[in-house]
Write an enzyme that holds these catalytic residues in place. Structure first.
Site, PDB file in Angstrom:
ATOM      1  N   ASN A 112       3.345 -47.430  38.664  1.00 54.34           N
ATOM      2  CA  ASN A 112       3.872 -48.726  38.076  1.00 54.34           C
ATOM      3  C   ASN A 112       4.833 -49.506  38.982  1.00 54.34           C
ATOM      4  O   ASN A 112       5.057 -50.575  38.603  1.00 54.34           O
ATOM      5  CB  ASN A 112       4.852 -48.187  36.763  1.00 54.34           C
ATOM      6  CG  ASN A 112       6.154 -47.557  37.412  1.00 54.34           C
ATOM      7  OD1 ASN A 112       6.378 -47.118  38.329  1.00 54.34           O
ATOM      8  ND2 ASN A 112       7.231 -47.338  36.572  1.00 54.34           N
ATOM      9  N   HIS A 116      22.457 -35.797  34.439  1.00 56.12           N
ATOM     10  CA  HIS A 116      21.645 -34.589  35.171  1.00 56.12           C
ATOM     11  C   HIS A 116      20.223 -34.752  34.434  1.00 56.12           C
ATOM     12  O   HIS A 116      19.351 -34.437  34.945  1.00 56.12           O
ATOM     13  CB  HIS A 116      22.629 -33.440  34.547  1.00 56.12           C
ATOM     14  CG  HIS A 116      22.094 -32.025  35.102  1.00 56.12           C
ATOM     15  ND1 HIS A 116      21.178 -31.410  34.383  1.00 56.12           N
ATOM     16  CD2 HIS A 116      22.179 -31.434  36.333  1.00 56.12           C
ATOM     17  CE1 HIS A 116      20.970 -30.337  35.037  1.00 56.12           C
ATOM     18  NE2 HIS A 116      21.432 -30.162  36.113  1.00 56.12           N
ATOM     19  N   ASP A 131      19.004 -30.430  27.979  1.00 51.90           N
ATOM     20  CA  ASP A 131      19.996 -30.685  29.049  1.00 51.90           C
ATOM     21  C   ASP A 131      21.044 -31.567  28.420  1.00 51.90           C
ATOM     22  O   ASP A 131      21.302 -31.558  27.131  1.00 51.90           O
ATOM     23  CB  ASP A 131      18.826 -31.421  30.121  1.00 51.90           C
ATOM     24  CG  ASP A 131      19.546 -31.277  31.398  1.00 51.90           C
ATOM     25  OD1 ASP A 131      20.721 -31.961  31.929  1.00 51.90           O
ATOM     26  OD2 ASP A 131      18.985 -30.519  32.288  1.00 51.90           O
ATOM     27  N   SER A 149      18.799 -26.490  39.461  1.00 53.70           N
ATOM     28  CA  SER A 149      18.518 -27.522  38.670  1.00 53.70           C
ATOM     29  C   SER A 149      17.245 -28.640  39.044  1.00 53.70           C
ATOM     30  O   SER A 149      16.743 -28.921  38.069  1.00 53.70           O
ATOM     31  CB  SER A 149      19.630 -28.246  38.166  1.00 53.70           C
ATOM     32  OG  SER A 149      20.450 -27.843  37.328  1.00 53.70           O
TER      33      SER A 149
HETATM   34 CA    CA Z   1       7.635 -45.437  39.131  1.00 49.03          CA
END
Ligand code: CA
Ligand code: CA
Length: 578
Positions: free
Chosen positions: A249, A235, A167, A395
């Site tokens: 997290n 992107h 990408d 995408s």
């Molecule tokens: Ca996270």
């Protein structure tokens, strides 16, 4: 929107030279293949010196994939590439020659400049759709998602699974991605301190693993030919976050896989475009780095044998190649989109659906060439510089599938590529509106990792249908830029379906939609079809809608009969209810 503006430009062309519309549509798809001035990608029969091509005016011969004799041959930029290809095809050393196509990202631009909304899971309707409103205040349909929340009970991913993001690069320092960035441990050098202790160094100017790339610790940048695949567009970072933004997290968003090793391979530049030559090098690099899957949210060039060669090489290594189906709204069965249309076992093309499980109006599709769909409208993910935001496109659908593949690979570490693909296909949810658009349905992470059978719609026993003659026709030809609407009601019916004795509309652009009496889409038709029955609709009324675009009017359709079923409504004995 994009298509309309392009077609207006081409319409002038149409009048002046009389190009027929089918060609026009083909030209328009993916903005038409562009290529790098003065460059040709060639496969040679053997290792050949540039002197063999001097007579044609060649300036430089650059190796792309050395073990396959694929090269870029450079000429002065003013030379006619098509004429050169004609000459090169006759050259005794050349197996094939093709333009160095330019590919672009299959997305639409970032919505607004905000990019820093509340960083949280509920924005990911594609992972878990509770009917929450999307960024445009449109309520979703509960359950129109990939069931990630249920899948995570079983599997949240593994750092052992490696997925290449081919990408614009990845912001590998992003707070919600850094822990899932793949590190090339083979590239770490060792040296001895003056005091005699052994130290490790990631960047020592030496190609420690001998793969031809110096200090490729976190991937490679083929635009600048450097070891820094930092995203300068946004992107690739967005795509990476959908596959594997760090889960659990307490920060930002979450990917389909909480844990996965993401390999940053950059070949699309700061404007989101890149060349065939760099695409070929990227796929070859990711293959040699031993990834399990590659995410390819880009397209637009023509058929390339060089690209086919490296995708086939990845196929031989058992690497799944996920590819965006494209954003032209077209039918890839009829007008191929690359790389999603390469016919290798490892290639899985992905269409985009919205938060109501409708096919996105921009999404390419194809009953034969597009196996699955996934969420791709208003998708929330990571953006460079610790930001987050929404993007739309096939995408964005593709990395949802890459994420599910990553979960599958973590759940079934010994499965072959064919087995993983089979599990992916067997676990999709059947979406009524997609039955003629994609081979199977919308991916579902929960059914994928558990192996549970997704519910399937059971069609009515054919012997129960009662036939009723009924003539209903669209105008012939129909008019452009119109929405026509008809209803057929059969009192007492519980299910109905209609028979088209003739059907002819402009494929991809003029569509007939069938709805049940609750307004749910049960079928869609387009193109030139043999006589056929619609899928069945529940209730006593079936609605037929013909929506046409601004260009090309065709015959339309004739309905000659419908069928209905009147089922006895059985009221259960209240005493048996629990
Ligand atoms: Ca996270
Ligand atoms: Ca190296």
């Amino acid at each position: 929107m994009k298509r309309i503006s392009l077609l207006l430009v081409f319409a002038v062309f149409l009048v002046s030279v009389g190009v027929i519309h089918s060609e026009l549509t083909r030209l328009n798809r993916g903005n038409g293949p562009n290529f790098v001035a003065g460059e040709v990608v060639v496969k040679l029969k053997q290792n050949t010196a540039i002197t063999a091509f001097k007579a044609l005016g060649a300036l430089n011969l650059e190796s792309l994939v050395s073990d396959r004799n694929i090269y870029t041959l450079k000429f002065p930029q003013t030379m006619d590439v098509k004429a050169l290809i004609g000459e090169l095809k006759k050259h005794p050393h050349v197996v094939y020659a093709e333009p160095n196509y330019i590919y672009t990202t299959d997305d639409f631009s970032v919505s607004g400049s905000g990019m820093v909304p509340d960083p949280d899971f509920p924005k990911n309707w594609g992972l878990h759709n509770t009917g929450q409103k999307d960024k445009n205040d449109q309520e979703g349909t509960i359950g129109s998602d990939i069931d990630a929340l249920k899948a995570w009970v079983e599997q949240t991913g593994s750092l052992e699974v490696k997925v290449a993001v081919i990408d614009t690069g990845i912001d590998y320092k992003h707070e919600d991605l850094a822990a899932n960035i793949m590190h090339n441990t083979g590239e770490v050098g060792e040296y001895t301190d003056p005091d005699g202790t052994l130290k490790h160094k990631e960047t020592d100017g030496i190609d420690n693993d001998g793969n031809g790339f110096i200090d490729d610790v976190i991937g490679w940048n083929f635009v600048k030919n450097s070891n820094n695949p930092m995203d300068d567009y946004g992107h690739g970072t967005h795509v990476a976050g959908t596959i594997g933004a760090v889960g659990g997290n307490g920060v930002g968003t979450v990917g389909v896989a909480w844990k996965v090793s993401l390999l940053a391979v950059k070949f699309l530049d700061s404007g989101g475009s890149g060349s065939l030559a760099d695409a070929v090098k990227s796929i070859d690099y990711a293959t040699k780095m031993g990834v399990h899957a590659m995410n390819n949210s880009w397209g637009g060039g023509g058929f390339s044998q060089a690209l086919a060669d490296v995708i086939q090489a990845a196929n031989e290594k058992g690497i799944i190649f996920l590819a965006a189906a494209g954003n032209d709204g077209g039918n890839n069965d009829k007008s191929p989109h690359y790389p999603s249309n390469y016919q290798f076992e490892n290639v899985i093309a992905v269409a985009a659906t919205d938060n109501k499980d409708n096919l996105a109006d921009f999404s390419n599709h194809g009953k034969t060439t597009v196996p699955v769909s996934a969420p791709g409208v208003g998708i929330y993910s990571t953006l460079p510089d610790n930001k987050y935001g929404f993007l739309s496109g096939t995408s964005m659908a593709t990395p949802h599938v890459a994420g599910v593949v990553a979960l599958l690979l973590a759940q079934f570490p010994n499965a072959t590529m064919a087995e993983i693909k089979q599990k992916l296909m067997n676990s999709t949810e059947e979406i009524k509106a997609l039955r003629r658009k994609v081979t199977s349905g919308r991916v579902n992470a929960y059914y994928a990792v558990t192996g549970y059978e997704p519910p399937r719609f059971v069609p009515t026993d054919p012997s129960l249908w009662v036939t009723q003659e009924h003539k209903l026709s669209s105008p012939h030809d129909y008019e452009n830029d119109k929405v026509y609407n008809w209803k057929i009601t059969h009192p007492g019916a519980t299910r109905m379906r209609v028979h088209f004795s003739k059907f002819d509309t402009e494929a991809g652009y003029d569509t007939v939609t069938i709805k049940d009496d609750a307004g749910g889409v049960v079928d869609t038709f387009e193109g030139t079809l043999d006589p056929l029955w619609s899928f069945e609709a529940e209730g006593n009324t079936i609605e037929i809608i013909l929506k046409t675009d601004k260009y090309v009017a065709r015959y339309g359709f004739d309905i000659d009969q419908y069928q209905y079923v009147i089922e006895n409504t059985v009221t259960p004995d209240p005493t048996t209810l629990q």
